[in-house]
Scaffold this motif. Structure first.
Motif, short mmCIF file in Angstrom:
data_model
loop_
_atom_site.label_atom_id
_atom_site.label_comp_id
_atom_site.label_asym_id
_atom_site.label_seq_id
_atom_site.Cartn_x
_atom_site.Cartn_y
_atom_site.Cartn_z
N GLU A 121 0.97 -1.26 -0.08
CA GLU A 121 -0.07 -0.07 -0.07
C GLU A 121 0.93 1.13 -0.09
N MET A 122 0.51 2.36 -0.48
CA MET A 122 1.25 3.58 -0.43
C MET A 122 0.40 4.63 0.43
N LEU A 123 1.24 5.34 1.21
CA LEU A 123 0.93 6.42 2.09
C LEU A 123 1.53 7.51 1.84
N LEU A 124 0.97 8.77 2.19
CA LEU A 124 2.05 10.21 2.03
C LEU A 124 2.26 10.59 3.40
N ALA A 125 3.45 10.80 3.62
CA ALA A 125 4.12 11.31 4.71
C ALA A 125 3.75 12.68 5.15
N GLU A 126 3.27 13.06 6.48
CA GLU A 126 3.01 14.57 6.51
C GLU A 126 3.89 14.94 7.83
#
Length: 238
Positions: free
Chosen positions: A148-153
Motif C-alpha cells: 500500500e502507498m501512504l503520503l508522509a505528513e
C-alpha cells in the motif's frame, strides 16, 4: 550549495516526453489521464514538478509505471511490428501488463511523521493507484497483495522521510524488527516512527528528527499500539 550535475527534473521531463509521445501525444495523454494540457506541457518542459498522484495517472495512461518515469526503468508495450502501441491498443493488452506490474493502492490517509493524525487506516479507501514492477516489489521482499502507498505528513522523521514523501507500506511485515521504520496507530493516531525494542519489554518510538523526543511504550501498554506495516521504501519528487 550549487550542484554541477544535471538537473534531475530535466531527466524526468525527458522520460515523460518519451512515453507521452509513444502513447499518442500530448492531447491524447492529457485526456486519458484527466490532466489539463497546460499542466502536462509544464511537466514536459521541466517547468514544474509532477505531483505524485498526477504522475501515477499519466503513467497509467501511457501504459508505463511511475518508477519508469522517475528512475528510467523503461516499460512501454510494443506491437508485433516493434512500434509503440497507441493508448487504445495498449489498454486492450492490459492483462499482459498486469502480469508484470501491480496496481498498488494509494490510501487517502496521510501518515503523520509528526505529532500524529487521527484516522483509522484499516477503514480507509484507496484514493488512487500507482503501478509498480512485481520483480521490484519482490526485491524488497514485499508481496503485491501486502503493498500500500501512504503520503508522509510532518517533519519528525526528517531527514530520512520528509513531508510529502511517498511511502510503500508492507502489511505482511512479519515480526517487528528493532531499528526499522513502521506505520502504526497509537491512541487512534497514525504515525510513522522508528522502533527500538527494549530488553525489559516494551518499545521506544523514535523520531529521526532530534527536535522530537522519543516516546516510551511500557510493556503493559504495548497492546494499545497497532502496527499497520513496515515502511519498505520511500520516494519524493526531485
Amino acid at each position: 550549495m550549487v550542484s554541477d550535475g544535471p538537473d534531475p527534473l530535466l531527466g524526468v521531463a525527458e522520460r515523460l516526453r518519451r512515453v507521452v509521445d509513444a502513447a499518442g501525444g500530448r492531447r491524447a495523454v492529457a485526456k486519458a489521464a484527466d490532466v489539463p494540457l497546460s499542466s502536462l506541457d509544464r511537466y514536459l518542459g521541466a517547468k514544474s514538478e509532477v505531483p505524485s498522484l498526477v504522475l501515477g495517472r499519466i503513467a497509467i495512461a501511457c501504459n508505463t509505471s511511475a518508477d519508469a518515469v522517475l528512475f528510467g526503468h523503461d516499460y512501454v508495450l510494443h506491437g508485433s511490428d516493434g512500434k509503440p502501441l497507441a493508448i487504445a491498443e495498449a489498454k486492450a493488452l492490459r492483462p499482459l501488463e498486469e502480469a508484470d506490474f501491480v496496481r498498488v493502492p494509494f490510501l487517502e490517509v496521510r501518515a503523520s511523521a509528526g505529532r500524529g493524525r487521527a484516522s483509522v487506516p484499516a477503514e480507509t479507501m484507496a484514493a488512487d493507484h500507482l503501478l509498480f514492477s512485481r520483480s521490484w516489489l519482490r526485491s524488497l521482499n514485499v508481496l503485491p497483495e501486502d503493498a500500500e502507498m501512504l503520503l508522509a505528513e510532518g517533519d519528525s522523521m526528517s531527514p530520512t522521510i520528509k513531508d510529502g514523501d511517498m511511502m510503500l507500506v508492507d502489511r505482511g511485515y512479519g515480526e517487528v524488527i528493532h531499528g526499522k521504520i513502521y506505520a502504526l496507530v497509537v491512541n487512534d493516531l497514525v504515525v510513522v516512527k522508528r522502533i527500538n525494542m527494549l530488553a525489559i519489554g516494551g518499545m521506544m518510538l523514535i523520531s529521526d528528527n532530534d527536535r522530537y523526543p522519543a516516546e516510551t511504550i511500557r510493556r503493559e501498554d504495548v497492546e494499545r499500539v497497532s502496527f499497520q506495516g513496515r515502511i519498505a521504501w520511500y520516494g519524493r519528487a526531485i
